[in-house]
Design a protein around this motif. Structure first.
Motif, mmCIF file in Angstrom:
data_model
loop_
_atom_site.group_PDB
_atom_site.id
_atom_site.type_symbol
_atom_site.label_atom_id
_atom_site.label_comp_id
_atom_site.label_asym_id
_atom_site.label_seq_id
_atom_site.Cartn_x
_atom_site.Cartn_y
_atom_site.Cartn_z
ATOM 1 N N ARG A 114 0.819 -1.209 0.000
ATOM 2 C CA ARG A 114 0.000 0.000 0.000
ATOM 3 C C ARG A 114 0.857 1.266 0.000
ATOM 4 O O ARG A 114 0.509 2.261 -0.641
ATOM 5 C CB ARG A 114 -0.958 -0.049 1.182
ATOM 6 C CG ARG A 114 -1.945 -1.214 1.051
ATOM 7 C CD ARG A 114 -2.720 -1.507 2.300
ATOM 8 N NE ARG A 114 -3.799 -0.550 2.516
ATOM 9 C CZ ARG A 114 -4.727 -0.702 3.445
ATOM 10 N NH1 ARG A 114 -4.708 -1.771 4.237
ATOM 11 N NH2 ARG A 114 -5.676 0.191 3.588
ATOM 12 N N LEU A 117 2.198 1.718 -3.604
ATOM 13 C CA LEU A 117 1.151 2.237 -4.492
ATOM 14 C C LEU A 117 0.937 3.732 -4.273
ATOM 15 O O LEU A 117 0.648 4.470 -5.223
ATOM 16 C CB LEU A 117 -0.150 1.479 -4.264
ATOM 17 C CG LEU A 117 -0.164 0.022 -4.762
ATOM 18 C CD1 LEU A 117 -1.402 -0.706 -4.244
ATOM 19 C CD2 LEU A 117 -0.112 -0.027 -6.280
ATOM 20 N N THR A 122 5.073 0.464 -8.816
ATOM 21 C CA THR A 122 4.248 -0.730 -8.985
ATOM 22 C C THR A 122 4.830 -1.909 -8.220
ATOM 23 O O THR A 122 5.974 -2.290 -8.452
ATOM 24 C CB THR A 122 4.128 -1.101 -10.475
ATOM 25 O OG1 THR A 122 3.538 -0.015 -11.180
ATOM 26 C CG2 THR A 122 3.273 -2.345 -10.646
ATOM 27 N N HIS A 158 -6.053 -0.533 -8.578
ATOM 28 C CA HIS A 158 -4.606 -0.705 -8.469
ATOM 29 C C HIS A 158 -4.173 -2.094 -8.916
ATOM 30 O O HIS A 158 -3.053 -2.275 -9.382
ATOM 31 C CB HIS A 158 -4.157 -0.476 -7.026
ATOM 32 C CG HIS A 158 -4.167 0.958 -6.609
ATOM 33 N ND1 HIS A 158 -4.528 1.379 -5.350
ATOM 34 C CD2 HIS A 158 -3.876 2.089 -7.304
ATOM 35 C CE1 HIS A 158 -4.449 2.684 -5.274
ATOM 36 N NE2 HIS A 158 -4.055 3.143 -6.449
#
Length: 257
Positions: A114, A117, A122, A158
Motif C-alpha cells: 500500500r 502504491l 508498482t 490498483h
C-alpha cells in the motif's frame, strides 16, 4: 493480451560499477517495449546509476524491497519515495527470502504494498506454494491464503497494474529443473485466487510471473504456458549473454561479450 515481463533478480550480487557495465553490455539488444517488458532488480545503492545508464532503452529499474512506512525514525530502512526518486518503477515485495530470513509476514507486506502504491511504484508481489482449500460458490478451490492477506484493502483499480509472481519454495535458490506443468498450475491457481477476490475480468488482466530455477534452456517451455506471463530469474540472470538469451526467448541472440 498480457505483455510478457522478464526480470533479473540480482539479490546482493553486483556493485554499482558492475551493474552499470552489465546494462551497457545488454542495452543494444533489448526488445522494443511494445513486444515485452524487461527489468532488473538490483541493490538500492545502484538504482540511480542504473537508471541513468538505461536512458533511451525500455529497461525497467526495479527495487528489491521497500519500507512499510513512507518516512520516520526507521534506521536502515529505505522509503518507497526514495526508491522512486532513484528511478525505480517497480519494487519486489514479499519474496520468499524476505519471509524466511527477515520474518516478514502478510501484514508487513500488505503495508509495503500500500505504501508503494501511494508513491506510484508498482509492486511485484511474490507468493510461494502455500495453499489452502476454500469453498467458493459451492466449489472447492485451492486458494493462496498468503496472497489474500497481502492484497487486503488494495483497490481493484490498483490491481490492474500490480504484478504477481509464483515462487515454489523448493525452487528458490536451488539448481533443480523448473517444471513447466508446475509453473502453469501455480500461476493458474493464483489467477483463480485473484478471480475469487476481484472477479474474473481483473484476473484475466493481471500479469503472473514464475520464479524458481528458470534458465536459458527451459524458459521457452515455461513461457509457453497459458497462465505464465513472465519470469523472475535469479542466478541465471547474472551473465549478460544468458540474460539476453532469456529476454529474447522467442529468437536467437548474438554474443554481446
Amino acid at each position: 493480451m498480457r505483455k510478457p515481463f522478464i526480470i533479473a533478480n540480482w539479490k546482493m550480487h553486483k556493485n554499482i560499477e558492475e551493474s552499470v557495465a552489465f546494462i551497457n553490455q545488454i542495452k543494444a539488444a533489448l526488445p522494443q517495449v511494445a513486444d515485452e517488458e524487461v527489468g532488473i532488480a538490483a541493490q538500492a545503492v545502484a538504482l540511480s546509476s542504473m537508471k541513468q545508464t538505461a536512458q533511451g532503452t525500455s529497461l525497467q529499474i526495479i527495487a528489491q524491497n521497500a519500507a512499510s512506512e513512507l518516512a520516520g525514525p526507521y534506521t536502515g530502512e529505505i522509503s518507497a519515495r526514495s526508491l522512486a526518486d532513484a528511478g525505480a518503477s517497480y519494487v519486489m515485495l514479499g519474496h520468499l527470502e524476505r519471509r524466511r530470513l527477515f520474518h516478514e509476514d502478510n501484514q508487513i507486506i500488505n503495508q509495503k504494498v500500500r505504501s508503494a502504491l501511494t508513491t506510484g511504484i508498482t509492486p511485484i508481489i511474490c507468493t510461494d506454494d502455500k495453499m489452502v482449500q476454500a469453498e467458493v460458490n459451492g466449489e472447492i478451490h485451492y486458494v493462496f491464503d498468503q496472497l489474500k492477506g497481502v492484497l487486503k484493502g488494495v483497490d481493484p483499480a490498483h490491481l490492474q497494474k500490480i504484478v504477481l509472481s509464483y515462487e515454489p519454495s523448493w525452487a528458490v535458490g536451488s539448481s533443480q529443473t523448473a517444471n513447466p506443468k508446475v509453473a502453469q498450475q501455480g500461476c493458474h491457481r493464483i489467477r483463480q485466487t485473484v478471480a475469487n477476490l476481484y472477479g474474473s475480468l481483473l484476473a484475466d488482466q493481471v500479469r503472473i510471473l514464475y520464479g524458481g530455477s528458470v534458465n536459458p534452456q527451459n524458459i521457452g517451455t515455461i513461457m509457453a504456458q497459458p497462465d505464465v506471463d513472465g519470469a523472475l530469474i535469479g542466478r541465471a540472470s547474472l551473465r549478460p549473454d544468458d540474460f539476453l538469451e532469456m529476454v529474447n526467448w522467442q529468437q536467437p541472440v548474438t554474443n554481446v561479450m
